[in-house]
Design an enzyme around this catalytic site. Sequence first.
Site, mmCIF file in Angstrom:
data_model
loop_
_atom_site.group_PDB
_atom_site.id
_atom_site.type_symbol
_atom_site.label_atom_id
_atom_site.label_comp_id
_atom_site.label_asym_id
_atom_site.label_seq_id
_atom_site.Cartn_x
_atom_site.Cartn_y
_atom_site.Cartn_z
ATOM 1 N NE ARG A 65 0.920 11.709 38.546
ATOM 2 C CZ ARG A 65 0.676 11.611 39.939
ATOM 3 N NH1 ARG A 65 0.958 10.440 40.705
ATOM 4 N NH2 ARG A 65 0.325 12.607 40.663
ATOM 5 N NE ARG A 67 1.349 20.395 43.399
ATOM 6 C CZ ARG A 67 1.023 19.536 42.903
ATOM 7 N NH1 ARG A 67 1.259 18.457 43.308
ATOM 8 N NH2 ARG A 67 1.400 19.561 41.301
ATOM 9 C CE LYS A 95 1.569 11.012 51.529
ATOM 10 N NZ LYS A 95 -0.057 11.289 52.083
ATOM 11 N NE ARG A 112 -1.247 18.465 55.086
ATOM 12 C CZ ARG A 112 -1.866 17.609 54.303
ATOM 13 N NH1 ARG A 112 -2.566 16.451 54.743
ATOM 14 N NH2 ARG A 112 -1.901 17.806 52.978
ATOM 15 N NE ARG A 132 -2.355 15.788 37.073
ATOM 16 C CZ ARG A 132 -2.621 15.276 38.329
ATOM 17 N NH1 ARG A 132 -2.900 14.089 38.293
ATOM 18 N NH2 ARG A 132 -2.011 15.680 39.436
HETATM 19 P P1 AMP Z 1 -4.414 15.944 51.003
HETATM 20 O O1 AMP Z 1 -5.121 15.234 50.289
HETATM 21 O O2 AMP Z 1 -3.738 15.222 52.445
HETATM 22 O O3 AMP Z 1 -3.336 16.768 50.384
HETATM 23 O O4 AMP Z 1 -5.499 17.183 51.661
HETATM 24 C C1 AMP Z 1 -5.971 17.850 51.125
HETATM 25 C C2 AMP Z 1 -6.331 19.407 51.990
HETATM 26 O O5 AMP Z 1 -7.038 19.026 52.870
HETATM 27 C C3 AMP Z 1 -5.012 20.085 52.475
HETATM 28 O O6 AMP Z 1 -4.377 20.745 51.473
HETATM 29 C C4 AMP Z 1 -5.573 21.002 53.535
HETATM 30 O O7 AMP Z 1 -6.157 21.936 52.917
HETATM 31 C C5 AMP Z 1 -6.678 19.967 54.035
HETATM 32 N N1 AMP Z 1 -6.032 18.884 55.098
HETATM 33 C C6 AMP Z 1 -5.750 17.623 55.011
HETATM 34 N N2 AMP Z 1 -5.368 17.171 56.122
HETATM 35 C C7 AMP Z 1 -5.262 18.181 56.936
HETATM 36 C C8 AMP Z 1 -4.553 18.480 58.161
HETATM 37 N N3 AMP Z 1 -4.066 17.405 58.884
HETATM 38 N N4 AMP Z 1 -4.723 19.578 58.827
HETATM 39 C C9 AMP Z 1 -5.092 20.663 58.148
HETATM 40 N N5 AMP Z 1 -5.573 20.750 56.729
HETATM 41 C C10 AMP Z 1 -5.653 19.405 56.143
#
Ligand code: AMP
Length: 199
Positions: free
Chosen positions: A128, A145, A14, A89, A134
């Site tokens: 990876r 996940r 992505k 989300r 990791r």
């Molecule tokens: P990501 O990099 O998109 O996986 O986001 C990292 C973290 O940020 C997630 O695990 C959430 O804790 C928080 N986060 C990011 N986007 C959102 C969202 N739209 N709503 C709630 N929490 C978010």
Amino acid sequence: MTRLLIVGPPGAGKGTQSARITEDYRIPAIATGDIFRANIKNQTELGNQVKAIIDAGDFVPDSLTNDLVASRLKEEDARGGFLLDGYPRTLDQLHFLDEVLAAEGASLDAVIQLVVDPDEVVSRLLKRAHQEGRTDDTEETIRHRQSLYQRETAPLIEVYGARGLVLEIDALGEVDDVNARIAEGLASRGIVTPDAATR
Ligand code: AMP
């Protein structure tokens, strides 16, 4: 004016495809996770507020996330379009976004859904993790996940699917090939790159 959302499970590429789309269509990426991480790093008020939540892997409350996105969308560079990544989300966020856009007489143009075979992506991520040392990325955490992602995104895809917005893109293969599939899917809805539009 191109308003897009990209969704895809961990390991689907992505980040790579998002970078290509923002370049090709000359729109900014609005990735809530990145914005939160930058705020944590700079120890802003927002960053301090969300650090513990994000460290625990929980969702930041909708109210905070919605306000953040609403003000980001008002910035000058997002007026010509944007690529949302990681937002919405939840269904509440989806409805909030609808309202923010509707207030401008706008709506999303397409939702790019990167689709990969779960077994394939697990073996890719394991490779990876092994290469990068990791050790926290075990098959179990990777599968966890993946299933979280499915659970999180399924209701959103259902709503956007009912609106006819979802482009299912086979995300296996070379970066260029996947990029071409995305471009083709977008073109089928009349969404073309600025270069192609002036040609
Ligand atoms: P990501 O990099 O998109 O996986 O986001 C990292 C973290 O940020 C997630 O695990 C959430 O804790 C928080 N986060 C990011 N986007 C959102 C969202 N739209 N709503 C709630 N929490 C978010």
